[in-house]
Structures are given as C-alpha cells and as structure tokens.
Design a protein around this motif. Structure first.
Motif, short mmCIF file in Angstrom:
data_model
loop_
_atom_site.label_atom_id
_atom_site.label_comp_id
_atom_site.label_asym_id
_atom_site.label_seq_id
_atom_site.Cartn_x
_atom_site.Cartn_y
_atom_site.Cartn_z
N ASN A 316 0.85 -1.18 0.00
CA ASN A 316 0.00 0.00 0.00
C ASN A 316 0.89 1.23 0.00
O ASN A 316 1.26 1.75 1.05
N LEU A 317 1.25 1.70 -1.19
CA LEU A 317 2.19 2.81 -1.28
C LEU A 317 1.43 4.13 -1.30
O LEU A 317 0.69 4.41 -2.24
N ARG A 318 1.61 4.91 -0.25
CA ARG A 318 0.94 6.21 -0.19
C ARG A 318 1.96 7.32 -0.32
O ARG A 318 2.99 7.33 0.33
N LEU A 319 1.67 8.26 -1.22
CA LEU A 319 2.52 9.44 -1.37
C LEU A 319 1.68 10.62 -0.91
O LEU A 319 0.82 11.09 -1.65
N GLY A 320 1.88 11.05 0.33
CA GLY A 320 0.99 12.07 0.87
C GLY A 320 -0.40 11.47 0.98
O GLY A 320 -0.55 10.36 1.48
N HIS A 321 -1.40 12.13 0.42
CA HIS A 321 -2.71 11.48 0.44
C HIS A 321 -3.06 10.89 -0.92
O HIS A 321 -4.20 10.58 -1.21
N TRP A 322 -2.03 10.69 -1.76
CA TRP A 322 -2.23 9.99 -3.02
C TRP A 322 -1.88 8.52 -2.83
O TRP A 322 -1.05 8.18 -2.00
N LEU A 323 -2.50 7.69 -3.67
CA LEU A 323 -2.26 6.25 -3.55
C LEU A 323 -1.72 5.70 -4.86
O LEU A 323 -2.21 6.03 -5.94
N VAL A 324 -0.67 4.87 -4.76
CA VAL A 324 -0.27 4.06 -5.91
C VAL A 324 -0.76 2.65 -5.62
O VAL A 324 -0.21 1.96 -4.78
N PRO A 325 -1.82 2.20 -6.31
CA PRO A 325 -2.41 0.91 -5.97
C PRO A 325 -1.44 -0.24 -6.22
O PRO A 325 -0.57 -0.15 -7.11
N GLU A 326 -1.64 -1.32 -5.46
CA GLU A 326 -0.75 -2.48 -5.55
C GLU A 326 -0.74 -3.08 -6.96
O GLU A 326 0.24 -3.66 -7.39
N LEU A 327 -1.84 -2.91 -7.70
CA LEU A 327 -1.95 -3.48 -9.04
C LEU A 327 -0.99 -2.81 -10.04
O LEU A 327 -0.60 -3.41 -11.03
N PHE A 328 -0.62 -1.56 -9.75
CA PHE A 328 0.20 -0.80 -10.69
C PHE A 328 1.55 -1.48 -10.94
O PHE A 328 2.01 -1.55 -12.08
N PHE A 329 2.16 -2.00 -9.89
CA PHE A 329 3.52 -2.53 -10.02
C PHE A 329 3.59 -3.77 -10.92
O PHE A 329 4.36 -3.78 -11.88
N PRO A 330 2.79 -4.81 -10.63
CA PRO A 330 2.91 -6.00 -11.50
C PRO A 330 2.24 -5.84 -12.86
O PRO A 330 2.68 -6.46 -13.83
N ALA A 331 1.18 -5.05 -12.96
CA ALA A 331 0.38 -5.05 -14.19
C ALA A 331 0.69 -3.90 -15.13
O ALA A 331 0.38 -3.96 -16.31
N ALA B 316 -4.23 -8.23 -2.24
CA ALA B 316 -4.96 -7.01 -1.88
C ALA B 316 -4.27 -6.29 -0.73
O ALA B 316 -3.75 -6.92 0.20
N ALA B 317 -4.25 -4.95 -0.78
CA ALA B 317 -3.56 -4.18 0.25
C ALA B 317 -4.51 -3.37 1.11
O ALA B 317 -4.16 -2.99 2.22
N ARG B 318 -5.71 -3.06 0.61
CA ARG B 318 -6.62 -2.23 1.39
C ARG B 318 -7.82 -3.04 1.85
O ARG B 318 -8.25 -3.97 1.16
N PRO B 319 -8.39 -2.69 3.01
CA PRO B 319 -9.58 -3.41 3.49
C PRO B 319 -10.78 -3.10 2.60
O PRO B 319 -10.81 -2.09 1.90
N LEU B 320 -11.76 -4.00 2.64
CA LEU B 320 -13.01 -3.71 1.94
C LEU B 320 -13.72 -2.58 2.68
O LEU B 320 -13.77 -2.59 3.91
N PRO B 321 -14.25 -1.59 1.97
CA PRO B 321 -14.97 -0.50 2.65
C PRO B 321 -16.14 -1.07 3.45
O PRO B 321 -16.87 -1.95 2.98
N GLN B 322 -16.31 -0.56 4.68
CA GLN B 322 -17.40 -1.06 5.52
C GLN B 322 -18.61 -0.15 5.42
O GLN B 322 -18.47 1.05 5.18
N LEU B 323 -19.77 -0.77 5.57
CA LEU B 323 -21.02 -0.01 5.57
C LEU B 323 -21.56 0.04 7.00
O LEU B 323 -21.82 -1.02 7.59
N PRO B 324 -21.72 1.25 7.59
CA PRO B 324 -22.31 1.32 8.93
C PRO B 324 -23.77 0.88 8.89
O PRO B 324 -24.50 1.27 7.99
N PHE B 347 -7.17 3.80 -6.69
CA PHE B 347 -6.71 4.73 -7.73
C PHE B 347 -6.00 5.90 -7.04
O PHE B 347 -6.01 6.03 -5.81
N TRP B 348 -5.42 6.72 -7.85
CA TRP B 348 -4.52 7.80 -7.39
C TRP B 348 -5.14 8.66 -6.28
O TRP B 348 -4.53 8.91 -5.27
N GLY B 349 -6.37 9.13 -6.46
CA GLY B 349 -6.93 10.10 -5.53
C GLY B 349 -7.77 9.51 -4.42
O GLY B 349 -8.41 10.26 -3.69
N ILE B 350 -7.82 8.18 -4.30
CA ILE B 350 -8.68 7.57 -3.29
C ILE B 350 -8.15 7.90 -1.91
O ILE B 350 -6.95 7.96 -1.69
#
Lengths: 483, 351
Positions: A316-331, B316-324, B347-350
């Motif tokens: 889970n690579l986070r750059l500040g509040h941006w995310l590089v998803p795990e899928l990016f590296f292998p795919a 997978a690296a992130r948990p599944l979003p939970q619904l209250p 994705f980038w801005g999540i």
C-alpha cells in the motif's frame, strides 16, 4: 499453349502500363534462406490472414451492444435468461449460423497461434542477434506488432460479454485505473465511466475489428517491405558472408513451399477449430455484475501478467494522500519496463559493440553466451509467472494450499531466472569451446588433403537478377558474425 | 471410402434431391478410386529399376542410371502428389457435403476443411521436394545505404526547396500555432468520450437510512440471517448495480473485533462490506464461515470479516470498505451512511 499465349499477352499488357518487368524479374529471383527458423514469422503472417478472414465473417453476425434482452434461442439451458445483445449474437453464431461455431473457434485458435508464432519468431531473432544494424527498425516494428496483437487479443475475448470476459474486463478496468495521476481520467475516457458501461463494448469492437487490425496490417506491410529491401540474414556457414545471401530463389520452389506452409497453417487452424473446443461461452453464462467465475483465467499470452498480479505482495504505497495501488507494479510497471528493455536492446547493445557496420550473418546462440543467458533468464521469469497465473489449478493438482504454492513461486520467480541463465551461460561456453576445437580439427585435415573436388559444382555468386557476377567476389574488411 | 461412410452415418434427410446428390458424390468417389489405381499401376517404380545397383563402372552407365533415377524420382513424386491431392479433394467434397446436408456439424466441417487445406499444402510441399530441382543460390548483397552522391543530391533537393520559401519564420510560427490549435480541438473532442471521474468514482454509494434489499428487492431485517451465513444486498435505488453490491454477514457478536469508532456499526453481529475487491474489482463472492474470511476468487485475496475486512492474504492491500448499519424500529436493517471509502479497486486520488 494457349494459356502461355494468354499469359504472355497479359504480362505484356501490364508491363506497358506499369513498367513491371524489371521488378518482377528481381522479385522472382529474390533469395530466401532455407533454414526452418525463418518460417516462424511466416506462420504468424498466415495466421493473421486467417484472423482477418474469419474475423470479417464473424463481424457480419456479431452485435456489439450490452443492451439487455431475454434470451429465447437454440440453446435451451439459457432460455429465459437476461443476457446482452452481444452475448445473444455470439450464441447465435455458435448455434444458428451454419459453420459459425467452426469460424469462431478457428478465429480464437488462430489468435493463439498468431501470438505463439510472434513470440517464437521474436525469440529466434533475439537469440541469433538478427536485430543488429541495419535491422533495428524492424525489431521495433516487430515489438509494436506484438503489443498490438496482445491488446487486440484481450479486446477480442473481452467483448463477448460472457461471465469470463466480464471478469477479464473488470481486471482490465482496475489495471487502467491504477495508473498514477492519469489513471481515473484515462479509464473514464476509454470506458465511458465505471464498468459495466454501455459505451465500452462498441468501443472495443471498433478498436478490435478496425483500428488495431489496420495498424497491424500497415506495420506488417512495412515489416515485410524492410525485409525485402534489406534481404534476410544468413546463419553462418560456407559462402555465407556479410556481402552474400544464400538460399533458394522465390520462383518456383520457394513459392511452392511457402504456399504449402500457408495451406498447412490454415489446415491446422481448421482442424483445431473444428475438433477442439475453445472458449465455450454458453457454458460460462452471461455477464452478471454480482456473479463471478472461479478459476477465471486470461488467454495464455496474458497469463504472465495475471501471474505477476497474483505473486506481487499487497503493498500500500501512499505518497501524501495519493495512492499508488498495488496493481500498478505488476500489471503496469513490470510489463512497461520489460517492453522498454526490449525496445531499447539493439541500441544498448550497440554501445558495447565495436563493429558498427551492417551485420548480415547471424550469431549462433552459443557464440553469444551473455545474450543467450539473458534470453533464457527472461524466458524462465515469464514461464514462472505463467505458472503463477494458474496457481489455483496448480494447488488443486498437487493438493496443496494456494498460499504454499504461491510462496514457492515467489521464491522461484526470483531465484529461477539467475539459475537458468547461469546454466545457459555455462552450456554456451562449453558448446563454443567444442565448436572451436572441431573447427581447428577440420582446418588441420583440409590442409593435409587436396582441395575438395566439388568446389566447382557449387553455385556461382550472382547479382540480384540471378546473373552470374563476372568479377570474383572480394571479401570486404568487415568480417561477419563472431568476434 | 469416406463418401460411403458419409452416406451411411448421416441421417437421410428424406428429400430425393439430397439422395441424388449423395449418389453423385459416391460416383465421383468411385471414379477417383479408379483413377488412383490406374495411376498407381502406371507410376509405381518397376522392379528392375529399384533393384538396379547405382554404382557400376563406366560413365555411360552412370549417365543412363542418372536418367533412370530422375524418371523414378519423378514417378514417385507424381504418385505422392496425386495421392495427397486426392485426399485433399475428398476433404473438399466432405466439407461441401457436411455444409449442404444442413446439419452443420462443426467436427465434420472442421475436419474436412482441415483435410482439404492440409492435403493441398502437403501436395505443394511434396511437389517442391520431388518435382522441382532445388538449386542453392548465392547472391551478392549490396550495402543498404545509397551512394554518398545520391544522399547528397537528395539533401540538396530538399534544401533548395527550403531556400526557395520566403518568410520561413512566419511560416514556422503559423505552423506551430495552427497545429497547436488543431491539437486542442482534437483533445476537446476526446473529452466527450466519458464522464468526469470526480463524482462517480469517489461516490460512497449508500445514503443514510436506506434499507438493505436483496436482488429480488426483499428488505432484510434482524431475523433474516443466522450467524455464519451471508447475503448479497443492494441499496433500494441501485439493485443489481456492480459497484453498489454489498455483502451482509452475520457473525457471533462476541467474536467481533471492530475498531472502537465502528463498535456500533454491527447490530446483533450483522456486518456489511463492499462486495467489490479492492485489488482488481472482482466480486468477493466466497465466505468461509469457520475462518470468518471473505475470499476473492480472482486472485485469492482474503479479508478478515471480524476485523473490519482487513486484508489477511493475497495481493490485496486495502480493506473492503465497511457499511455502517443500524436496526430501525421495525427491525429492518438500514445503512447508517455511505461506505467508509469509495468501493472497488484503488486509484490515485482515493482517500
């Protein structure tokens, strides 16, 4: 006799309008090497022909629309189910169009053979260093053709809108989305929004049947034109120097053989398409957002990407509040780096080579141990990834857990390539030594005996019109091949 | 012969025409057999030719021998070529029969087509091998590059043209601005290809107070599930939507280890998570009750249901979003708000 007259008249008529005689003569005398490994590219060409012909037929019956309808057709098990228009038209091709299933299966098999032939052809080019000057451009075009073939293969099996293709499309969507910064916009502009989206299917259809094939056909033409201009390479051997080409002339025996190969490729694809089931979408059922197919797998040529996705750890690579998803590296990153390396290889190699001239004689794999070792290592890497793409099936086969198999494969993908590369290196060195010793022995024996009598029967060197050269050919300073 | 088998094995269509067609195929088959046997009788190498010893003394003998060998080669070649061509023709006739008889059997069609294509292919290869003289050609290869003179002449032709153009700088400016504007026009057209990701992609789907309903629209209440079981649910207004699909699981309340701020989100042990995998977007369809684990069948990622769907294995690296969740006064299960994060792959801005 009458046919001869007609042929002569026709050719005269053509020549008086196009001045074709000189070209025709040199074309008929064009020399092709005889080695079987030069046929691999031809197999790719011929399977592309099958793809175009069968694909055109299929396009007449396929409707690229994800609009939902209730299925009432020949295939009773799906009667009354909600399916898309696209999926219904595929079922129609399979069950109603005469010979439709044959054509569809031939199309799919031809795609698999197309990719196989491209990769085999490319491996031959790489392992014999045929990409060197003046053929670097053709290496780039060939690689681009490979990329286009991979992409079009994915589009092809993703637009049928069955459950399997839906799964593939989901993963494709996620991969595109994972690209840093541009990912979301890129994905939304390409797919029209989140998936499933009614815009996606018609777009893939347009790309699959028009844009990508047109690019492939254009680049293929360029690829062949360059080979024609530059002439083929030759394996090292008697009379094969940097300034000669040895082989058979195009007319007539090479034409007959090549046409024979064309028909055999067609025939093998017809046999596969008729006798071996492939992608039976009616058993998968229609695409449904809430359903998922266990054991879903891409076609083999994308299996290595799938394997990389499975093996890569969840980072889970986070750059500040941006995310590089795990899928990016292998795919995305790994395939991009791989292709970047392949694209740049001829130019990188040139930095290290001393001979800057044209290279028309191939290097044997054992004459270039480092390159061969690299190729074998890369092949091992891709093979382990391909195996990882089916790790759930592997686990079933050996009755172990997927987690254990995955750990083993993670180790293998890192340790395997260096090991096989080292093995290849040592083998090449040994072969090189043995060949050198044998050559020395041959030299000694030829010195003691007289000049062999059959020298006179060997063919004379000719110009590109098949006319004997009057002057004896002088060897230029830049000697071919090895170092 | 194949035709006969064809005729026997196929159900008779009952139409006289078809029968007639079959009979004419049969006739054709017979004539091919006849032709073949005649050809074989004439073309098979004669005994004395085969027994003839190739190495005898004098030159004339050798010459004669050469001629005999050539003709023998030609005969064998002709026989082979003719044989394979006949097989190909059988395939072609078989294909036509399979197609027009109306059953459109894929195996028959493919098999006969393959027979035809491979037969003709082998015929051509055999022809090249047996009935064409193979001469190796050695040809001079010229350097690909043109002569220096030609290169210079081409460069000069280009440069002369450039020098003929007056006000080149103005032309360059106009070219750059025109191309730039045209590029912007084309890019603007691309904008029409899709909606902006900003609203859709960041949406948390559920609104507070919405009921959890199944695919058939049935609302779920506190009595709907027994501990250890699961259901796929949707918000009332988005039934069947890919991104809205939610997995509702009932676990034993005392086992739950949710973070403190989510402690009230699981009435009577009901927990709800997005059913779209955070890895590659497949539906996380498999629930293993003993381990309280959700498994994605695509890449075998696992999520711990008891600990807010944290990833425990796989890529997978992130948990599944939970619904209250909360239970309304009538006992129906309702959403206490949106998912904790936008559902689906990262994705980038999540956030």
């Amino acid at each position: 006799m009458i046919t001869e007259t007609i042929a002569r008249k026709a050719s005269l008529a053509i020549d008086r309008r196009l001045r074709a005689a000189k070209f025709v003569r040199s074309a008929l005398n064009h020399v092709f090497p005889d080695h079987w490994s030069f046929m691999l590219g031809e197999i790719a060409l011929y399977s592309f022909m099958v793809l175009v012909v069968t694909g055109t037929y299929l396009a007449l019956f396929f409707h690229a629309s994800s609009e939902k309808v209730i299925y009432h057709g020949m295939y009773a098990p799906l009667d009354g189910q909600k399916v898309s228009v696209a999926y219904r038209s595929v079922l129609n091709i399979c069950f109603n169009v005469p010979a439709g299933l044959l054509v569809r299966q031939m199309h799919h098999w031809a795609a698999l053979i197309f990719l196989w032939a491209i990769l085999a052809h490319m491996a031959r080019i790489f392992l014999t260093a045929a990409y060197r000057k003046p053929r670097e451009l053709n290496w780039l075009i060939g690689l681009t053709l490979l990329v286009l073939a991979l992409v079009n293969g994915f589009f092809g099996y993703s637009m049928l809108d069955d459950l399997l293709s839906g799964t593939g499309l989901r993963i494709g969507y996620a991969i595109l989305l994972s690209i840093p910064i541009a990912g979301p916009w890129l994905t939304f502009l390409f797919m029209g929004g989140t998936i499933p989206n009614p815009a996606t299917l018609p777009r893939m259809f347009a790309l699959h049947i028009f844009l990508v094939p047109a690019l492939i056909a254009g680049l293929l033409g360029l690829h062949l034109f360059m080979i024609w201009r530059q002439l083929h390479t030759n394996y090292p051997g008697p009379k094969r120097t940097n300034t000669t080409i040895v082989g058979s002339r195009l007319w007539p025996s090479y034409t007959a053989k090549s046409l024979g190969l064309l028909l055999l490729v067609f025939g093998v694809i017809a046999a596969l398409g008729g006798l071996f089931q492939i992608d039976p979408v009616w058993t998968y059922g229609p695409y449904d957002p809430a359903s998922i197919m266990a054991g879903a797998q891409p076609d083999w040529y994308l299996g290595w990407v799938e394997g990389a996705i499975r093996l890569f750890p969840g980072i889970n690579l986070r750059l500040g509040h941006w995310l590089v998803p795990e899928l990016f590296f292998p795919a995305v990153l790994m395939p991009s780096l791989l292709f970047l390396a392949l694209y740049s290889w001829p130019f990188v190699e040139k930095l290290f080579s001393l001979d800057k001239g044209d290279q028309n004689v191939l290097r044997m794999p054992y004459d270039q141990p480092v390159l061969t070792a690299g190729g074998v290592g890369l092949f091992t890497f891709l093979l382990v990834l391909l195996a990882a793409g089916g790790d759930d099936f592997l686990a079933l086969a050996v009755d172990g857990s997927v987690i254990r198999i995955r750990t083993i494969l993670r180790i293998l993908v890192l340790v395997g390539p260096p090991c096989t590369a080292a093995l290849a290196y040592v083998t090449c060195k040994g072969l090189k030594r043995r060949h050198a010793a044998r050559a020395r022995l041959r030299d000694d024996s030829s010195l003691s005996s007289e000049a062999s009598p059959n020298v006179t029967t060997e063919p004379a060197v000719t110009d590109n019109m098949g006319q004997p050269l009057v002057l004896p050919l002088t060897e230029p300073s830049g000697l071919p091949g090895g170092d | 012969m194949n035709e006969e088998e064809d005729q026997e094995s196929r159900p008779k269509s009952g139409i006289g025409e078809a029968l007639q067609l079959g009979r004419s195929f049969l006739d054709l088959g017979w004539s091919v057999v006849e032709l073949l046997s005649k050809a074989a009788a004439r073309l098979l190498p004669q005994k004395h030719e085969l027994l003839h010893h190739p190495k005898s003394g004098r030159d004339e003998d050798r010459e004669m021998e050469g001629a005999a060998q050539m003709s023998r080669r030609e005969r064998i070649g002709t026989l082979l070529v003719f044989g394979f061509f006949s097989i190909a023709m059988l395939g072609g006739v078989g294909f036509l029969f399979a197609y027009w008889s109306g059953t459109s059997n894929t195996q028959w069609l493919g098999g006969s087509l393959a027979l035809f294509l491979c037969g003709t292919g082998i015929t051509l290869v055999l022809w090249a091998h047996w009935l064409m003289t193979h001469k190796q050609a050695v040809e001079a290869r010229h350097t690909v590059a043109s002569t220096q003179l030609a290169e210079k002449a081409a460069a000069k032709a280009f440069c002369d043209g450039v020098h003929d153009v007056r006000r080149r700088r103005l032309l360059a400016w106009m070219g750059v601005s025109g191309a730039g504007l045209f590029g912007m026009m084309v890019l603007s057209l691309l904008r029409g290809l899709g909606i902006s990701p900003d609203k859709t992609l960041y949406s948390r789907i559920w609104k507070s107070g919405q009921r959890l309903v199944t695919l058939d629209g049935k609302p779920l209440s506190l009595e709907s599930l027994v501990p250890g079981s699961m259901a796929t649910v949707f918000p009332e207004d988005q039934i069947g939507d890919e991104r809205a699909q939610t997995v509702l699981i009932r676990v034993k309340e005392n086992l739950l280890q949710l973070p403190a701020e989510r402690a009230t989100w699981a009435p009577s042990g009901y927990v709800a998570y997005s059913r779209v995998c955070t890895h590659a977007g497949c539906p996380v369809g498999e629930y293993e009750a003993e381990q309280s684990v959700l498994l994605c069948p695509c890449h075998q990622s696992t999520f711990d249901v008891l600990r807010a769907a944290a990833p425990t294995g796989g890529p997978a690296a992130r948990p599944l979003p939970q619904l209250p969740l909360y239970a309304a006064a009538d006992g129906t299960l309702r959403a206490g708000g949106g998912f904790t994060a936008p559902p689906g792959p990262g994705f980038w801005g999540i956030s």
